[in-house]
Design an enzyme around this catalytic site. Structure first.
Site, PDB file in Angstrom:
ATOM      1  CB  THR A 177      -0.848  -0.078   1.280  1.00  0.00           C
ATOM      2  OG1 THR A 177      -1.745  -1.161   1.128  1.00  0.00           O
ATOM      3  CG2 THR A 177      -1.587   1.181   1.571  1.00  0.00           C
ATOM      4  NE  ARG A 205      -8.944  -7.312   3.270  1.00  0.00           N
ATOM      5  CZ  ARG A 205      -7.917  -6.458   3.325  1.00  0.00           C
ATOM      6  NH1 ARG A 205      -7.639  -5.706   2.293  1.00  0.00           N
ATOM      7  NH2 ARG A 205      -7.195  -6.371   4.401  1.00  0.00           N
ATOM      8  N   GLY A 229      -0.415  -2.287   6.572  1.00  0.00           N
ATOM      9  CA  GLY A 229      -0.277  -3.494   7.384  1.00  0.00           C
ATOM     10  C   GLY A 229      -1.492  -4.378   7.247  1.00  0.00           C
ATOM     11  N   GLY A 231      -4.774  -5.172   7.377  1.00  0.00           N
ATOM     12  CA  GLY A 231      -5.894  -4.238   7.452  1.00  0.00           C
ATOM     13  C   GLY A 231      -6.957  -4.574   8.476  1.00  0.00           C
TER      14      GLY A 231
HETATM   15  N1  ASP Z   1      -3.555  -2.249   4.794  1.00  0.00           N
HETATM   16  C1  ASP Z   1      -3.796  -2.777   3.476  1.00  0.00           C
HETATM   17  C2  ASP Z   1      -5.032  -3.639   3.464  1.00  0.00           C
HETATM   18  O1  ASP Z   1      -5.234  -4.384   4.393  1.00  0.00           O
HETATM   19  C3  ASP Z   1      -2.657  -3.592   2.947  1.00  0.00           C
HETATM   20  C4  ASP Z   1      -1.297  -2.966   2.975  1.00  0.00           C
HETATM   21  O2  ASP Z   1      -0.988  -2.144   3.833  1.00  0.00           O
HETATM   22  O3  ASP Z   1      -0.490  -3.296   2.092  1.00  0.00           O
HETATM   23  O4  ASP Z   1      -5.778  -3.595   2.499  1.00  0.00           O
END
Ligand code: ASP
Length: 311
Positions: A177, A205, A229, A231
């Site tokens: 992300t 999701r 992180g 999520g």
């Molecule tokens: N936080 C994001 C999610 O769960 C994923 C990521 O941080 O890469 O969609």
């Protein structure tokens, strides 16, 4: 006007295990982060707004195939790309977010249009796509989002009930992300976050990234935060807002509040990841509890840095 302004960006927590990172890959990541950082910072330097700076920085990261957002988004269980993004500014607490969108080149731009051109904060799925068309966003074909490595990551999970965080440290997985936080010369903070979510995700999701208060938040009284992180845990911990609350109600400093949330509260819930945050004086915090986090910061006090691993 105040003197201090600053910008921080991230390209996801987790990252390649140190042993698997090659000098070429490292240079490519750092280069992409540097371009995003310089672009956002130059807006602040010219007395532009933090909102413009975070949008510009995130757009550049969305256009790079290296990160799990925009062009580099991971595959869903159906072999499509579903993206989420949010943007918020801290003066009037204005916010915009989109979720489950496909084919949009720059989801952060769409989130900003939701904020500025609709009466709403959060649009999802087919409705968000209709809004995008009405506001003249190009809808790109899936070819634009195709990436061989992402495809292989999906193939490894396809047909199973597993889904995987792009940057899970367990496998050879990486990318992540993207997000940016900034404080401008007017003392206004802003945050933007954009993601493709998790490989092989299904059932519509949605992670923390587009949820105001979980993955993204901004308030001039306290700070602006962009998270990355696992999520589900960041949603349950209402992480971005929790950092702001610890500052507002417990009078913690930015770095105390950010560390308390990432190093204690998220871990206790069972989650992993990190965040970037800036307060209205331009101070920056970037804690993470994973192997690394692609990140960078640049401040009017002369600090400028791109990092991946712990220092
Ligand atoms: N936080 C994001 C999610 O769960 C994923 C990521 O941080 O890469 O969609």
């Amino acid at each position: 006007m105040q003197n201090n302004f600053s910008l921080a960006i991230h390209g996801g927590a987790g990252t390649l295990l140190k042993g698997q990172m090659t000098p070429e890959k490292e240079a490519a990541y750092k280069n992409a982060l540097q371009v995003a950082l310089d672009t956002g910072y130059s807006i602040l330097e010219q007395k532009g707004t933090s909102l413009d700076a975070v949008e510009a920085a995130v757009k550049i990261l969305e256009d790079s195939p290296l990160f799990n957002a925009g062009k580099g988004s991971v595959f869903t269980a159906e072999g499509t790309h579903e993206m989420d993004a949010a943007i918020m500014e801290g003066k009037e607490l204005k916010a915009g977010a989109v979720s489950l969108i496909t084919g949009i080149k720059n989801p952060v731009r769409l989130a900003r249009d939701v904020m500025e051109k609709s009466e709403h904060v959060f649009l999802a799925g087919t409705g968000a796509m209709e809004f995008a068309k009405e506001h003249h966003h190009d809808i790109l074909s899936s070819d634009y989002f195709y990436d061989e490595l992402r495809y292989q990551q999906w193939q490894a999970l396809k047909g199973s009930d597993s889904f995987q965080l792009d940057h899970s440290a367990k496998k050879d997985s990486k990318f992540g992300t993207v997000g940016a936080v900034a404080c401008d010369v007017f003392g206004t903070v802003a945050a933007a976050t954009s993601t493709g979510g998790m490989t092989n995700k299904k059932w519509g999701r949605v992670g923390d990234s587009p949820m105001i208060g979980s993955g993204n938040y901004a308030n001039n009284k306290t700070c602006a935060v962009s998270c990355t992180g696992s999520g589900e845990f960041f949603i349950r911990g209402v992480v971005a807002y929790d950092v702001s609350c610890l500052m507002e109600y417990k009078e913690m400093s930015l770095s105390e509040a950010a560390s308390e949330v990432i190093m204690h509260r998220v871990l206790k819930l069972g989650g992993d990841g990190g965040l970037i945050a800036v307060d209205a004086q331009g101070n920056i915090a970037m804690p993470f509890n994973t192997e690394g986090m692609y990140r960078g910061l640049k401040t009017s006090t002369g600090e400028s840095k791109i990092s991946i691993y712990k220092e």
